[in-house]
Design a protein around this motif. Structure first.
Motif, PDB file in Angstrom:
ATOM      1  N   PRO A 275       0.832  -1.206   0.000  1.00 56.06           N
ATOM      2  CA  PRO A 275       0.000   0.000   0.000  1.00 56.06           C
ATOM      3  C   PRO A 275       0.868   1.258   0.000  1.00 56.06           C
ATOM      4  CG  PRO A 275      -0.765  -1.556   1.653  1.00 56.06           C
ATOM      5  CD  PRO A 275       0.527  -2.101   1.109  1.00 56.06           C
ATOM      6  N   SER A 276       0.389   2.273  -0.677  1.00 57.77           N
ATOM      7  CA  SER A 276       1.131   3.529  -0.760  1.00 57.77           C
ATOM      8  C   SER A 276       0.108   4.642  -0.932  1.00 57.77           C
ATOM      9  CB  SER A 276       2.072   3.481  -1.962  1.00 57.77           C
ATOM     10  OG  SER A 276       1.315   3.337  -3.151  1.00 57.77           O
ATOM     11  N   PRO A 277       0.516   5.892  -0.731  1.00 61.96           N
ATOM     12  CA  PRO A 277      -0.439   6.989  -0.942  1.00 61.96           C
ATOM     13  C   PRO A 277      -1.004   6.914  -2.360  1.00 61.96           C
ATOM     14  CG  PRO A 277       1.638   7.793  -0.016  1.00 61.96           C
ATOM     15  CD  PRO A 277       1.845   6.359  -0.356  1.00 61.96           C
ATOM     16  N   GLY A 278      -2.287   6.971  -2.464  1.00 61.54           N
ATOM     17  CA  GLY A 278      -2.912   6.862  -3.788  1.00 61.54           C
ATOM     18  C   GLY A 278      -3.284   5.436  -4.143  1.00 61.54           C
ATOM     19  N   TYR A 279      -2.648   4.468  -3.489  1.00 62.70           N
ATOM     20  CA  TYR A 279      -2.943   3.048  -3.758  1.00 62.70           C
ATOM     21  C   TYR A 279      -3.063   2.297  -2.435  1.00 62.70           C
ATOM     22  CZ  TYR A 279      -1.523   4.295  -8.469  1.00 62.70           C
ATOM     23  OH  TYR A 279      -1.415   4.892  -9.678  1.00 62.70           O
ATOM     24  N   PRO A 280      -4.129   2.594  -1.661  1.00 61.93           N
ATOM     25  CA  PRO A 280      -4.227   1.983  -0.316  1.00 61.93           C
ATOM     26  C   PRO A 280      -4.286   0.458  -0.356  1.00 61.93           C
ATOM     27  CG  PRO A 280      -6.260   3.156  -0.909  1.00 61.93           C
ATOM     28  CD  PRO A 280      -5.239   3.497  -1.954  1.00 61.93           C
ATOM     29  N   ALA A 281      -4.807  -0.108  -1.449  1.00 65.60           N
ATOM     30  CA  ALA A 281      -4.866  -1.577  -1.530  1.00 65.60           C
ATOM     31  C   ALA A 281      -3.628  -2.143  -2.219  1.00 65.60           C
ATOM     32  CB  ALA A 281      -6.125  -2.002  -2.283  1.00 65.60           C
ATOM     33  N   GLY A 282      -2.672  -1.295  -2.535  1.00 66.13           N
ATOM     34  CA  GLY A 282      -1.494  -1.752  -3.263  1.00 66.13           C
ATOM     35  C   GLY A 282      -1.740  -1.631  -4.752  1.00 66.13           C
ATOM     36  N   ARG A 283      -0.692  -1.355  -5.471  1.00 63.30           N
ATOM     37  CA  ARG A 283      -0.862  -1.160  -6.911  1.00 63.30           C
ATOM     38  C   ARG A 283      -0.754  -2.496  -7.640  1.00 63.30           C
ATOM     39  NH1 ARG A 283       2.203   3.564 -10.305  1.00 63.30           N
ATOM     40  NH2 ARG A 283       0.831   3.479 -12.115  1.00 63.30           N
ATOM     41  N   LEU A 284      -1.640  -2.672  -8.610  1.00 59.36           N
ATOM     42  CA  LEU A 284      -1.775  -3.966  -9.296  1.00 59.36           C
ATOM     43  C   LEU A 284      -0.691  -4.182 -10.349  1.00 59.36           C
ATOM     44  CD1 LEU A 284      -3.912  -6.390  -9.776  1.00 59.36           C
ATOM     45  CD2 LEU A 284      -4.674  -5.005 -11.726  1.00 59.36           C
ATOM     46  N   TYR A 285      -0.182  -5.402 -10.401  1.00 62.17           N
ATOM     47  CA  TYR A 285       0.612  -5.845 -11.550  1.00 62.17           C
ATOM     48  C   TYR A 285      -0.330  -6.618 -12.472  1.00 62.17           C
ATOM     49  CZ  TYR A 285       4.963  -4.748  -9.100  1.00 62.17           C
ATOM     50  OH  TYR A 285       5.983  -4.111  -8.460  1.00 62.17           O
ATOM     51  N   PRO A 286      -0.820  -6.010 -13.533  1.00 67.58           N
ATOM     52  CA  PRO A 286      -1.812  -6.711 -14.365  1.00 67.58           C
ATOM     53  C   PRO A 286      -1.202  -7.864 -15.167  1.00 67.58           C
ATOM     54  CG  PRO A 286      -1.657  -4.356 -14.947  1.00 67.58           C
ATOM     55  CD  PRO A 286      -0.514  -4.667 -14.036  1.00 67.58           C
ATOM     56  N   GLY A 287       0.109  -7.789 -15.447  1.00 63.68           N
ATOM     57  CA  GLY A 287       0.750  -8.870 -16.214  1.00 63.68           C
ATOM     58  C   GLY A 287      -0.013  -9.203 -17.476  1.00 63.68           C
ATOM     59  N   ALA A 288      -0.362  -8.167 -18.243  1.00 62.53           N
ATOM     60  CA  ALA A 288      -1.218  -8.393 -19.417  1.00 62.53           C
ATOM     61  C   ALA A 288      -0.462  -9.103 -20.530  1.00 62.53           C
ATOM     62  CB  ALA A 288      -1.791  -7.061 -19.899  1.00 62.53           C
ATOM     63  N   CYS A 289       0.655  -8.521 -20.941  1.00 64.12           N
ATOM     64  CA  CYS A 289       1.442  -9.217 -21.968  1.00 64.12           C
ATOM     65  C   CYS A 289       2.164 -10.397 -21.316  1.00 64.12           C
ATOM     66  CB  CYS A 289       2.424  -8.246 -22.624  1.00 64.12           C
ATOM     67  SG  CYS A 289       3.443  -9.044 -23.877  1.00 64.12           S
ATOM     68  N   ASP A 290       2.705 -10.147 -20.111  1.00 60.52           N
ATOM     69  CA  ASP A 290       3.468 -11.170 -19.379  1.00 60.52           C
ATOM     70  C   ASP A 290       2.641 -11.697 -18.210  1.00 60.52           C
ATOM     71  OD1 ASP A 290       5.435 -12.765 -18.323  1.00 60.52           O
ATOM     72  OD2 ASP A 290       6.626 -11.121 -17.520  1.00 60.52           O
ATOM     73  N   ASN A 291       1.845 -12.706 -18.305  1.00 58.08           N
ATOM     74  CA  ASN A 291       1.732 -13.527 -19.479  1.00 58.08           C
ATOM     75  C   ASN A 291       0.261 -13.920 -19.695  1.00 58.08           C
ATOM     76  OD1 ASN A 291       2.579 -15.048 -21.698  1.00 58.08           O
ATOM     77  ND2 ASN A 291       2.872 -16.867 -20.457  1.00 58.08           N
ATOM     78  N   ALA A 292      -0.660 -12.921 -19.421  1.00 56.43           N
ATOM     79  CA  ALA A 292      -2.062 -13.171 -19.764  1.00 56.43           C
ATOM     80  C   ALA A 292      -2.171 -13.464 -21.259  1.00 56.43           C
ATOM     81  CB  ALA A 292      -2.918 -11.964 -19.384  1.00 56.43           C
ATOM     82  N   SER A 293      -1.310 -12.804 -22.051  1.00 58.64           N
ATOM     83  CA  SER A 293      -1.369 -13.015 -23.505  1.00 58.64           C
ATOM     84  C   SER A 293      -0.996 -14.454 -23.863  1.00 58.64           C
ATOM     85  CB  SER A 293      -0.459 -12.011 -24.228  1.00 58.64           C
ATOM     86  OG  SER A 293       0.905 -12.258 -23.952  1.00 58.64           O
ATOM     87  N   GLY A 294      -0.021 -15.011 -23.144  1.00 57.51           N
ATOM     88  CA  GLY A 294       0.371 -16.401 -23.409  1.00 57.51           C
ATOM     89  C   GLY A 294      -0.746 -17.375 -23.051  1.00 57.51           C
ATOM     90  N   ILE A 295      -1.445 -17.086 -21.940  1.00 58.32           N
ATOM     91  CA  ILE A 295      -2.570 -17.939 -21.542  1.00 58.32           C
ATOM     92  C   ILE A 295      -3.707 -17.805 -22.564  1.00 58.32           C
ATOM     93  CG2 ILE A 295      -4.378 -18.281 -19.789  1.00 58.32           C
ATOM     94  CD1 ILE A 295      -1.721 -19.467 -18.933  1.00 58.32           C
ATOM     95  N   ALA A 296      -3.909 -16.596 -23.091  1.00 54.54           N
ATOM     96  CA  ALA A 296      -4.932 -16.411 -24.123  1.00 54.54           C
ATOM     97  C   ALA A 296      -4.603 -17.258 -25.350  1.00 54.54           C
ATOM     98  CB  ALA A 296      -5.042 -14.931 -24.499  1.00 54.54           C
ATOM     99  N   VAL A 297      -3.318 -17.336 -25.686  1.00 48.45           N
ATOM    100  CA  VAL A 297      -2.895 -18.178 -26.825  1.00 48.45           C
ATOM    101  C   VAL A 297      -3.177 -19.646 -26.510  1.00 48.45           C
ATOM    102  CG1 VAL A 297      -0.857 -19.016 -28.085  1.00 48.45           C
ATOM    103  CG2 VAL A 297      -1.167 -16.552 -27.702  1.00 48.45           C
TER     104      VAL A 297
END
Ligand SMILES: [Zn+2]
Length: 478
Positions: A275-297
């Motif tokens: 958690p940090s100022p502006g991101y009380p729940a912690g900032r997300l690592y979406p991992g969209a290319c790495d590696n949601a894209s691989g799972i989509a493939v």
């Protein structure tokens, strides 16, 4: 050729996996378990047989009394020094003495009871984070009687060496904070209270008892090694393993007992920043290319093959691995189970990052290790419209084949394997790896190429050649 789902459907998978509800798909946040359920549901809806493979991820937590003092100058863990994941849990107090690589201390006796300092030279090219030598150098210092070891890495060059990427990320985060960005886009990728198991680089071949840490180049500049200042380095950690799971989907082949074609991709990402100022729940690592894209493939190829009326000539195993970012733990567990696999494994295609860089460019690693599987992958990707590269910026991608992603444990288990990747991009391993930056056209094209490669492999009669243990050097590596 079997028919793939649409680009839009594939992009939906990327968005679903990258969404905040997946909590950065980390074992630590519980997000990996949510992602695993998502993948399992998708496999079942396609009619695949599904198995879960649980595994344990060794992890260590950094305790509060971890610190480094040089003279009277305290350095904060995470701010300007970072214990190495495989550091001993111990206290070292002694003079700072330039290490062997510095060649100032020709007499290794000077290291007895001292804290060795070694500057990690910057090297051209990427992937030095996989430097295989850092751990062994630390062991050498231990053998010479050093009480501890500090590696100084160039914080301005993320390719500088070892797990120096930690230190460099943190410095960028500090820089970003100074510019008013609360957490820095390139925040430190780990909770600063956690240490251990985060690296894909090789661990020491024997336990390291002495404490070992990285010091940022900026902090390193503040002390003069030749003055041999007194220092205290305490690394205190406790073991805190995590539970991980692989999700394995299977389509049977028409002929029982034939060796299976493996298509794999990791589904885990880095979770949430603290958690940090502006991101009380912690900032997300979406991992969209790495590696949601691989799972989509992987899901798209499973969809295409599951809906094709023609029988598969070989079974296909779709392996969605967890624990990759924490050290290839899912694929290691899978590789260990291959001897029990009926019919064995014919070959493996690993997709890690499939959505970034030029639309018609794709990288292929593994040609030196499994040339005939690489030839099939290359031909299939070219037929899908890609220019296929095995060298990027003068860097032979096969150098990063070692330890780089989940194909490595499979290769080590004797399965001829290759990696298909769009290759690293600036937002990789940061909260800025978001789905809007992913190219649906490219993801779809990768799926086309990979589907063709898997299809060709299922129709292959004879086994592929045994994988070779090629040695491909990093730039500057001797
Ligand atoms: Zn990855």
């Amino acid at each position: 050729m079997p028919v793939l789902p649409s680009r839009a459907e594939m992009l939906d998978d990327v968005y679903a996996l990258a969404s905040p509800s997946m909590k950065g798909r980390a074992e630590e946040t519980g997000g990996a378990a949510i992602a695993a359920e998502f993948i399992e549901r998708r496999f079942r809806s396609l009619g695949l047989t599904v198995e879960r493979q649980p595994f344990e991820i060794p992890r260590r937590r950094l305790l509060a009394d971890t610190r480094l003092e040089i003279g009277s100058d305290p350095l904060l863990p995470g701010a300007n020094f970072a214990p190495l994941t495989w550091s001993g849990s111990a206290l070292a107090a002694g003079p700072l003495v330039p290490g062997l690589a510095s060649r100032i201390c020709g007499d290794s006796k000077g290291l007895l009871g001292a804290i060795a300092v070694e500057r990690v030279p910057a090297a051209p090219g990427m992937f030095r984070t996989l430097d295989p030598t850092l751990a062994e150098r630390a062991l050498a210092y231990q053998d010479l009687g050093a009480a501890g070891v500090l590696f100084v890495a160039d914080s301005h060059d993320p390719s500088a060496g070892g797990e120096a990427a930690w230190a460099s990320r943190l410095d960028e985060r500090t820089e970003a904070r100074l510019k008013g960005e609360p957490d820095g886009v390139r925040g430190w990728q780990r909770d600063r209270a956690a240490v251990g198991a985060q690296s894909k680089a090789p661990r020491p071949s024997r336990p390291l008892r002495i404490p070992a840490a990285l010091v940022s180049y900026d902090a390193g500049r503040r002390f003069d090694e030749s003055a041999r200042p007194a220092a205290r380095l305490r690394v205190a950690v406790e073991d805190e393993p995590l539970a991980g799971t692989n999700v394995i989907g299977m389509l049977p082949g028409a002929f029982p007992g034939k060796a299976a074609v493996i298509l794999c991709a990791h589904y885990d990402s880095h979770g949430l920043q603290p958690p940090s100022p502006g991101y009380p729940a912690g900032r997300l690592y979406p991992g969209a290319c790495d590696n949601a894209s691989g799972i989509a493939v992987l899901l798209a190829v499973a969809d295409a093959l599951a809906h094709d009326p023609r029988p598969l000539l070989r079974p296909v195993i779709f392996a969605a691995f967890g624990g990759e970012e924490l050290g290839l733990h899912g694929s290691r567990a899978f590789a260990a189970a291959i001897p029990g696999l009926r019919g064995g494994a014919l070959c493996a295609f690993n997709v890690d990052m499939a959505a970034r860089h030029e639309e018609d460019q794709i990288s292929l690693a593994g040609s030196a290790f499994a040339s005939d599987v690489a030839a099939i992958a290359r031909g299939s990707l070219e037929a899908a419209g890609f220019k296929v590269s095995t060298v990027k910026g003068g860097f032979n991608l096969d150098a990063a084949f070692r330890h780089g992603s989940d194909h490595w444990p499979l290769h080590q288990a004797g399965v001829p394997s290759v990696l298909v990747t769009c290759s690293r991009f600036p937002e990789c391993d940061t909260p800025a790896d978001t789905p809007d930056l992913c190219s649906p056209a490219k993801i779809h094209r990768v799926a086309q190429g990979v589907l063709a490669a898997v299809w060709a492999a299922t129709r292959r009669q004879e086994p592929f050649a045994q994988p070779v243990d090629a040695v491909v050097k990093y730039p500057g590596e001797k």
